[in-house]
Design an enzyme around this catalytic site. Structure first.
Site, short mmCIF file in Angstrom:
data_model
loop_
_atom_site.label_atom_id
_atom_site.label_comp_id
_atom_site.label_asym_id
_atom_site.label_seq_id
_atom_site.Cartn_x
_atom_site.Cartn_y
_atom_site.Cartn_z
CE1 TYR A 128 41.11 41.55 48.52
CE2 TYR A 128 42.49 43.03 47.22
CZ TYR A 128 42.35 41.94 48.06
OH TYR A 128 43.47 41.22 48.43
CG ASP A 223 41.29 51.11 49.04
OD1 ASP A 223 42.25 51.55 48.37
OD2 ASP A 223 41.08 49.90 49.22
CE LYS A 251 46.39 48.05 43.02
NZ LYS A 251 46.81 46.71 42.67
N1 HOZ Z 1 44.11 41.87 43.82
C1 HOZ Z 1 44.82 42.53 42.76
C2 HOZ Z 1 43.93 43.28 41.85
N2 HOZ Z 1 42.65 43.56 42.30
C3 HOZ Z 1 45.61 41.56 41.97
C4 HOZ Z 1 46.94 41.43 42.52
C5 HOZ Z 1 47.85 40.50 41.73
O1 HOZ Z 1 47.48 39.36 41.45
O2 HOZ Z 1 48.93 40.89 41.43
#
Ligand code: HOZ
Length: 411
Positions: A128, A223, A251
C-alpha cells in the site's frame, strides 16, 4: 464522518467493532475517553518510536509554536531536517518535504514518469502506497481490510498503466516486464511490507528489482514511509544494502506531526520545478512545527539508536505469545525487525499477500478482542503491522506478556 473516522482502518470494521476514541497518551500507554488504558502496539501507525508525548519532542514543538506556525516560505529548519535525513539515507542526495506519505509516493510516481518519459509502473499486490490514483491497484492496508476492489473513482485508463505482481516472486515480475516492454517508468515497492501485515522482502527479490530497473532504464522507488527510521536508522535500504533511485518517507520523520518527504538522485530531483519542468508544490510543505518535531525526534533517535533493543523487546513478546499459542495447538507465526513486527494465525510466516489472505481471520478477530479487553492495543486488522517504542521497557513488556497470557487463556 464516513464510518465515524478520518481514515478507514481505525473504524474497526474488519473486526466487526466500533472505533475507540482516545483522549491522551504518554510513553507506551493510550487512554480512551472512558479512562481505559491500553499498552499501545500501533504507535500512531509508526511515528511514535520514542513513545507518546516525548518531552524532547513536545519542548521542540512548544518552542517553535511561540515563533509562528507556518510562513509559507523557506526556513533553516527544513535544511536541518533534510541534512539529518540525508546523513542516514545517503541515496536521498536531494529531497523535498511534503505533508503525508501519500503525497510523497504520488510525487515519486510523477517524477519517475516525467524523468523517464515512460508511463507504466509496477507495484506489488498487498503493498500500500497511500491513496494515490495510480497506486490503488491491488493495494494492502484498508483496501484489503475491507476487501475493496481497486477503488471506484480511479479512471480505468490510469489504472491500466499500473501492473501488480505478487510480492517476493521474481518469475512473475519477469513475465510482466516482458509484457510491458520499454514503457516501464518505475517499480515501486515497500522493501519491508507493513500493509499486508509485516512481511520483509527477500534479499534476492529486492536485488532483482534493482537489476531489472537498471536493465530497462526505469526507476526503483522504495516506499519507506513505514520502514524509514523504523527498522533501523538507514531504513530498509541500509539493511539490504540496495540503493533505490527515489525514496518516499513519512511517519517517523515528522515526530507525530503530519509530514512526508521524497528524494533521491540529484539528476532526477533536479527535474522538479523550479529547476525543471515537473511540477510539485504545497502550502504547508516543510511546516515549521513538523520540522521542529522531526528534528527533535531524529536527533534523539540517532543518539539512542534503540533498534536492537526494540527488536529484542518485540521478539520477546512475540515468542512468548507463540509458545502460548503452540501449547494450545494454535498456528501462529511472527517476525520482527527493529521497531516493527507482525504476527499471523498461520503455521508458516506469510511471504506474500495470498499467504496473508489464507491466515485465519476468525482466530485473529478473537485474539484481537481478548487482547484489547485485557488492555493490549494491536492493529484491528491482520493486514497491518505492529509498532513498538523505546518506552516499551522491560516492565511494560512483562505486563504485556501477562495480559496476552490471560487473553490466550480465554481463547
Ligand atoms: N493506512 C494506515 C496504516 N496502514 C492507517 C492509517 C490510519 O488509520 O491512521
Amino acid at each position: 464522518m464516513p464510518g465515524g473516522v478520518n481514515s478507514p482502518v481505525r473504524a474497526f470494521k474488519n473486526v466487526d467493532g466500533q472505533p475507540i476514541f482516545f483522549k491522551s497518551a504518554k510513553g507506551p500507554i493510550l487512554v480512551d475517553e472512558d479512562e481505559n488504558q491500553y499498552i499501545d502496539f500501533i504507535g500512531s501507525w509508526g511515528p511514535m518510536i520514542l513513545g507518546h508525548s516525548n518531552p524532547i519532542i513536545l519542548d521542540a514543538i512548544k518552542a517553535q509554536l511561540e515563533l509562528g506556525t507556518s510562513y509559507g516560505a523557506p526556513t533553516s529548519l527544513e535544511n536541518t531536517l533534510a541534512k539529518i535525513i540525508k546523513s542516514q539515507v545517503p541515496s536521498m542526495e536531494k529531497l523535498r518535504m511534503v505533508n503525508s506519505g501519500t503525497e510523497a509516493t504520488m510525487s515519486c510516481i510523477r517524477l519517475a514518469r516525467g524523468f523517464t518519459g515512460k508511463n507504466k509502473i509496477i507495484k506489488f499486490t498487498g503493498c500500500y502506497h497511500g491513496h494515490v490514483d495510480s497506486l490503488l491497484v491491488k493495494a494492502g492496508s484498508g483496501v484489503s481490510t475491507f476487501g475493496l476492489p481497486d477503488s471506484p473513482g480511479v479512471p480505468q485508463e490510469l489504472a491500466a498503466l499500473t501492473y501488480s505482481c505478487p510480492y517476493n516472486n521474481i518469475e512473475s515480475l519477469l513475465e510482466v516486464i516482458n509484457e510491458i516492454g520499454d514503457d516501464l517508468a518505475a517499480i515501486i515497492v515497500e522493501p519491508i511490507a507493513g500493509n499486508m501485515g509485516f512481511i520483509p522482502g527477500e534479499p534476492k527479490f529486492l536485488n532483482a528489482l534493482r537489476e531489472v530497473c537498471d536493465k530497462h532504464n526505469s526507476l526503483l522507488i522504495f516506499d519507506e514511509v513505514m520502514s524509514g527510521f523504523r527498522v533501523g536508522l538507514g531504513g530498509a535500504q541500509a539493511i539490504y544494502k540496495i540503493q533505490p533511485d527515489l525514496t518516499a518517507l513519512g511517519k517517523v520523520i515528522g515526530g507525530g506531526l503530519p509530514v512526508g518527504a521524497f528524494g533521491g538522485k540529484q539528476s532526477i530531483m533536479d527535474q522538479l520545478a523550479p529547476l525543471g519542468p515537473i511540477y510539485q508544490a504545497g502550502t504547508l510543505s516543510g511546516n515549521p512545527l513538523a520540522m521542529a518535531a522531526g528534528i527533535a525526534l531524529l536527533d534523539t533517535l540517532i543518539k539512542k539508536n534503540p533498534f536492537n533493543s526494540l527488536e529484542k523487546a518485540s521478539s520477546e513478546l512475540m515468542s512468548h505469545t507463540k509458545n502460548l499459542m503452540s501449547a494450545k495447538g494454535i498456528p501462529f507465526s511472527t517476525a520482527s525487525i527493529g521497531g516493527m513486527f507482525g504476527f499471523f494465525f498461520s503455521e508458516d510466516l506469510p511471504n506474500n499477500f495470498d499467504d496473508v489472505v489464507q491466515s485465519d481471520d476468525v482466530l485473529f478477530k478473537k485474539f484481537f478482542y481478548k487482547a484489547l479487553n485485557n488492555g493490549i492495543y494491536f492493529a484491528p486488522s491482520k493486514y497491518e503491522a505492529g509498532f513498538i517504542s523505546s518506552t516499551h521497557d522491560q516492565s511494560i513488556i512483562d505486563q504485556a506478556k501477562i495480559k496476552i497470557e490471560d487473553a490466550i487463556k480465554e481463547l
